[in-house]
Design an enzyme around this catalytic site. Structure first.
Site, PDB file in Angstrom:
ATOM      1  N   LYS A 187     100.432  36.846  66.208  1.00 22.81           N
ATOM      2  CA  LYS A 187     101.114  38.198  66.614  1.00 22.81           C
ATOM      3  C   LYS A 187     100.588  38.907  66.939  1.00 22.81           C
ATOM      4  O   LYS A 187      99.862  40.070  65.402  1.00 22.81           O
ATOM      5  CB  LYS A 187     102.579  38.436  65.946  1.00 22.81           C
ATOM      6  CG  LYS A 187     103.174  39.286  66.360  1.00 22.81           C
ATOM      7  CD  LYS A 187     103.770  39.013  67.939  1.00 22.81           C
ATOM      8  CE  LYS A 187     104.921  39.949  68.204  1.00 22.81           C
ATOM      9  NZ  LYS A 187     105.975  39.352  69.824  1.00 22.81           N
ATOM     10  N   SER A 383     106.928  37.862  73.976  1.00 20.96           N
ATOM     11  CA  SER A 383     107.536  38.462  73.082  1.00 20.96           C
ATOM     12  C   SER A 383     108.628  38.910  74.122  1.00 20.96           C
ATOM     13  O   SER A 383     109.791  38.369  73.891  1.00 20.96           O
ATOM     14  CB  SER A 383     107.081  39.761  72.847  1.00 20.96           C
ATOM     15  OG  SER A 383     107.204  39.913  71.389  1.00 20.96           O
TER      16      SER A 383
END
Length: 591
Positions: A187, A383
């Site tokens: 991430k 996401s």
């Protein structure tokens, strides 16, 4: 007093906009409403040099300052042009820099369908510079019947490059602390604030999706130009080239200026060949509505996902997916009895997990109502963009769509030391529980705050994993294995089971028809949501900070007998009654 000042300011600005701006808008509206004549032997000129959005904005002010072109509109108009006997040729003006890879994929497919109707396409380039994903620009040019390049231009497309700016050392030097948590090592959205260079996982992920995009573009170009992949790769990577060298290597077909390319396009169109610009033809034919007793809803959402409603702020920046608006659009499609299935076009890097869940709830409601939902992924659906897609009946993505990024991050910047160097002090007050000032910029999280915040991040991540596991029928352990915040291309996601099919809006519509048990060869109507705002509705929305100002402005507009005035006044009245953390966001794609 503050509300009174806002009202006065809003009325003043509104009247100023009315006096100065409305005549311009009315002239533009009148010009847009007059449909130009389409020549009997026409060359449709599509100029991509001004840039593209994925979808046409619902806000009429949003096109100011841009090209006004969207991928979805280009695909829609080319579909009409291929069946229009008046359109004989398409001439594409390519940008000199890179294009969003998935957008280039979608336009290439539209050009292929146009060429399949027996009509030629000429692509013209005034140079290919090593900026962004220029390999995708080249791929689009290679899909044409003839690829032209201006003689004094430069063929500098030799690969795919990307760079990040990292602020880690600067923040350390100036006393700024980026106090963030991320789930997990891939991430990478916060790495530019916390690192001074690529971490091993950041590099691995970025090189992975870049390689996938590059290999896909080269393979498509080689196929379209009937060249061996290795031969095209060797020629492409041996540059930079002059146009003459590129032509000799088989990378392009002709060298010549714009005027010469236009002349050749007119010749191919016939003795009376004339050029019509894309915007003129688009206005002439309007939006493709289709025909038939059954309808497919096209619901569009582009940009970062936020809770609440959208604003028609004429000074706003960029597109946003407002959860109230997108969810309402899906519910509108559910309530339309003629709609048999929904195609949800998603182009979003993510955003609010709460907003994402609200939109996903609407997707679930559509499926529960017996209306399958097919997601068509645009430039990116990563996401939060993947969160809202995860439980769809089917997912269709371009090979170069950036998706996945199943993860979460959040935190704060600690500014006390940095501001203190300039004599600026931060001093806060708190009432209530110990966590009340956890997000103060005066200090980092303490141990208890970090534990609580970290637990919340873990919960958001597990919620995300659960949705993907449920929607994609994958074991949760498998989702965690391929997630960890990593971005994948559509081609990679297809192999991992995160995507069902590689393709664009055309393929998504076909999948929706199949799921709704509509015969593949049966015509359908298209219903598009959300409904675009009228000029007066947009003006009312633009002054939402002062509903009195909006209503005053609309009352002035009422003398024009605009049919949308009452709708705006209802919105203004509702505005009076409205009350005025963690992020699921992915890196932005190459362009």
């Amino acid at each position: 007093m503050k509300q009174f000042a806002l009202t006065i300011a809003g009325v003043f600005v509104g009247l100023l906009l009315f006096i100065i701006g409305i005549p311009v808008l009315l002239i533009a509206s009148a010009a847009g409403s007059s449909k130009p004549a389409v020549p009997a032997q026409a060359v449709l000129e599509l100029d991509l040099r001004g840039g593209l959005t994925d979808q046409a904005p619902t806000n009429p002010f949003a096109g100011f300052g841009g090209s006004g072109l969207s991928v979805m509109r280009v695909v829609d108009v080319l579909a009409q042009a291929q069946d229009d006997d008046r359109i004989k040729v398409v001439l594409v003006r390519l940008p000199e820099s890179g294009m969003t890879p998935a957008s280039a994929d979608e336009l290439r497919q539209a050009i292929q369908r146009f060429r399949a109707s027996g009509k030629p396409v000429i692509a013209h380039s005034q140079g290919l510079m090593p900026l962004g994903a220029v390999v995708s620009t080249y791929m689009l040019g290679a899909s044409a019947s003839e690829f032209w390049m201006q003689e004094n231009a430069s063929f500098q497309a030799t690969g795919l490059a990307s760079e990040e700016i990292f602020f880690g050392r600067a923040f350390e030097r100036y006393g700024i602390t980026a106090d963030f948590e991320q789930r997990y090592e891939y991430k990478n959205a916060v790495n530019t604030f916390t690192q001074s260079g690529f971490t091993e996982s950041h590099r691995e992920a970025a090189e992975g999706w870049m390689t996938s995009i590059y290999e896909s573009a080269l393979a498509n170009a080689a196929s379209d130009r009937s060249m061996e992949l290795d031969a095209l790769r060797t020629a492409f990577e041996s540059g930079p080239h002059t146009p003459a060298e590129a032509e000799a290597l088989g990378l392009i077909d002709n060298t010549g200026g714009v005027h010469e390319a236009e002349a050749e396009a007119r010749r191919l169109a016939g003795d009376n060949g004339r050029i019509i610009r894309f915007s003129e033809y688009s206005n002439a034919v309007g939006e493709r509505t289709g025909s038939g007793r059954n309808a497919i809803a096209i619901v569009g959402g582009e940009g970062a996902i936020l809770t609440g409603r959208s604003s028609a702020d004429p000074f706003g920046a960029g597109s946003m997916m407002s959860s109230d608006d997108i969810a309402a659009a899906i519910y509108d499609a559910i309530e339309n009895d003629s709609v048999r299935a929904i195609v949800f076009r998603v182009s979003s890097p993510g955003g609010s997990p709460e907003g994402s869940e609200q939109i996903l709830d609407a997707v679930r409601a559509a499926k529960a109502a017996g209306k399958p939902v097919v997601v068509s992924m645009g430039a990116y659906a990563a996401s939060g963009g993947y969160w809202i897609s995860s439980e769809a009946s089917a997912i269709v993505a371009q090979p170069s769509t950036l998706t996945g990024s199943i993860g979460v991050f959040g935190g704060k910047f600690v500014l006390d030391e940095a501001l203190g160097r300039f004599g600026v002090d931060i001093s806060g007050l708190t009432v209530g529980g110990e966590y009340a000032d956890a997000f103060t910029t005066e200090r980092p999280f303490n141990q208890a705050e970090r534990a609580a915040f970290s637990g919340w991040m873990d919960q958001v991540y597990e919620d995300f994993v659960t949705r993907v596991s449920t929607g994609r029928n994958l074991p949760a352990a498998r989702v965690r294995e391929i997630a960890r915040g990593r971005v994948w291309t559509g081609a990679q996601a297809r192999q991992l089971g995160l995507v069902d099919e590689v393709g664009g809006i055309h393929e998504a519509i076909q999948r929706a028809k199949a799921l709704a048990e509509i015969p593949a060869d049966e015509s359908v109507r298209f219903r598009r949501y959300p409904r675009p705002l009228s000029t007066w509705e947009a003006l009312g929305e633009a002054f939402g900070s002062s509903s009195e100002a909006a209503e005053t402005l609309v009352r002035v507009g009422a003398v024009m007998d605009d049919p949308d005035v009452q709708a705006v006044m209802a919105r203004a009245r509702a505005e009076r009654m409205r009350s005025q953390g963690a992020v699921v966001m992915a890196d932005q794609p190459l362009r």
